[in-house]
Design an enzyme around this catalytic site. Sequence first.
Site, PDB file in Angstrom:
ATOM      1  CG  HIS A 119      -6.857   5.146  -1.391  1.00 41.75           C
ATOM      2  ND1 HIS A 119      -7.060   3.807  -1.675  1.00 41.75           N
ATOM      3  CD2 HIS A 119      -7.055   5.270  -0.056  1.00 41.75           C
ATOM      4  CE1 HIS A 119      -7.376   3.160  -0.578  1.00 41.75           C
ATOM      5  NE2 HIS A 119      -7.370   4.030   0.448  1.00 41.75           N
ATOM      6  CG  ASP A 121      -6.257   5.546   4.126  1.00 38.89           C
ATOM      7  OD1 ASP A 121      -6.933   5.229   3.131  1.00 38.89           O
ATOM      8  OD2 ASP A 121      -5.823   4.715   4.953  1.00 38.89           O
ATOM      9  CG  HIS A 274      -3.771   1.701   1.025  1.00 38.07           C
ATOM     10  ND1 HIS A 274      -3.422   2.982   1.387  1.00 38.07           N
ATOM     11  CD2 HIS A 274      -5.033   1.517   1.494  1.00 38.07           C
ATOM     12  CE1 HIS A 274      -4.432   3.548   2.036  1.00 38.07           C
ATOM     13  NE2 HIS A 274      -5.434   2.674   2.113  1.00 38.07           N
ATOM     14  NE  ARG A 289      -9.179   4.412   7.549  1.00 42.70           N
ATOM     15  CZ  ARG A 289      -9.527   5.077   6.452  1.00 42.70           C
ATOM     16  NH1 ARG A 289      -9.544   4.462   5.280  1.00 42.70           N
ATOM     17  NH2 ARG A 289      -9.878   6.334   6.524  1.00 42.70           N
TER      18      ARG A 289
HETATM   19  C1  OGA Z   1      -8.693   1.429   4.030  1.00 47.79           C
HETATM   20  C2  OGA Z   1      -8.495   0.672   2.789  1.00 47.79           C
HETATM   21  C3  OGA Z   1      -8.239  -1.553   1.921  1.00 47.79           C
HETATM   22  C4  OGA Z   1      -8.748  -2.916   2.201  1.00 47.79           C
HETATM   23  O1  OGA Z   1      -9.332   0.891   4.946  1.00 47.79           O
HETATM   24  O2  OGA Z   1      -8.165   2.538   4.124  1.00 47.79           O
HETATM   25  O3  OGA Z   1      -8.082   1.241   1.812  1.00 47.79           O
HETATM   26  O4  OGA Z   1      -8.148  -3.876   1.661  1.00 47.79           O
HETATM   27  N1  OGA Z   1      -8.741  -0.634   2.863  1.00 47.79           N
HETATM   28  O5  OGA Z   1      -9.719  -3.045   2.939  1.00 47.79           O
HETATM   29 MN    MN Z   2      -7.458   3.327   2.396  1.00 50.05          MN
END
Ligand code: OGA
Ligand code: MN
Length: 298
Positions: A119, A121, A274, A289
């Site tokens: 995806h 974000d 990602h 995050r």
């Molecule tokens: C995010 C995500 C991936 C991870 O925090 O946006 O996609 O590896 N995390 O934690």
């Molecule tokens: Mn993400």
Amino acid sequence: MPAASPSSVAVNTASQVFDVRPFEGKVGAEIVGLDLSTPLNDADFARVHQAHLDYHVVVFRNQQITPQQQIDFSRRFGILQIHVLKQFLLANHPEILIVSNIVENGQPVGLGDAGKYWHSDLSYKELPSLGSMLHAQELPSEGGDTLFANLHLAWDTLPQALRDAVEGRSAVHSYTARYSEGKNAASWRPTLTAEQLAQVAEVTHPVVRTHPETGRKALFVSEGFTTRIVGLPDDESRALLDQLYAHSVRPEHVYRHQWQPHDLVFWDNRSLIHLAAGCPPELRRKLLRTTIQGDAPF
Ligand code: OGA
Ligand code: MN
């Protein structure tokens, strides 16, 4: 609300000595020697900004920074987005989403299954995210990697027939489409209130977007949030999306990040999708995050 503009806190610190070292593959670079606990001066900031545009994901190892310092650094790039799942925001710092599989006293401390599908974000918002930063707090002894796929490359190498099929089209993005999928969904994915649902109404975005800062084109669809291509019969839309997804994440488009203590990773959601590779559920993993708002895709 005014457009996102980098915050203009006067910063007169000395320049730091640091290198930008591209990874061997076609995505990502490490920024070596920069300490993010000190505000960057404008020249250093400009170099980091350029590295982010050039390599799409930049890795800063061993950053001993507080949540407030992460927020301050993130704000240099734009205004921050507050996640719809309020229960997973850091106390007193709503700009920070806790990404964690840890359960304390029967309560999840953070979003435990963030990123289990590829995806970008907040692509389900009218103004998706420009970029996100994750700062590692606790890491599992095995697994827990994050993968990043370069969607400029995906577009550049897309077979002509697929390019013709998608160019000029738009697609629907939905937060709720896969919201409750997965075996642990019940704990991480509480029922959304009417107010939360209103914040995540579906949107449409171009399937091929132009990066607003570099002018490069990129695919902008993902298995996580894209539900259909507008104007095509369901079966055609499904088949086309599946081909786009498979092409997007070919190994030569992907960087796999193996986390080390106190890593800070900053990626461009306009250029990449990602994926969280996942780790054994009994191993603790926690990251913080911040999410920077971007422009409406065009
Ligand atoms: C995010 C995500 C991936 C991870 O925090 O946006 O996609 O590896 N995390 O934690
Ligand atoms: Mn993400």
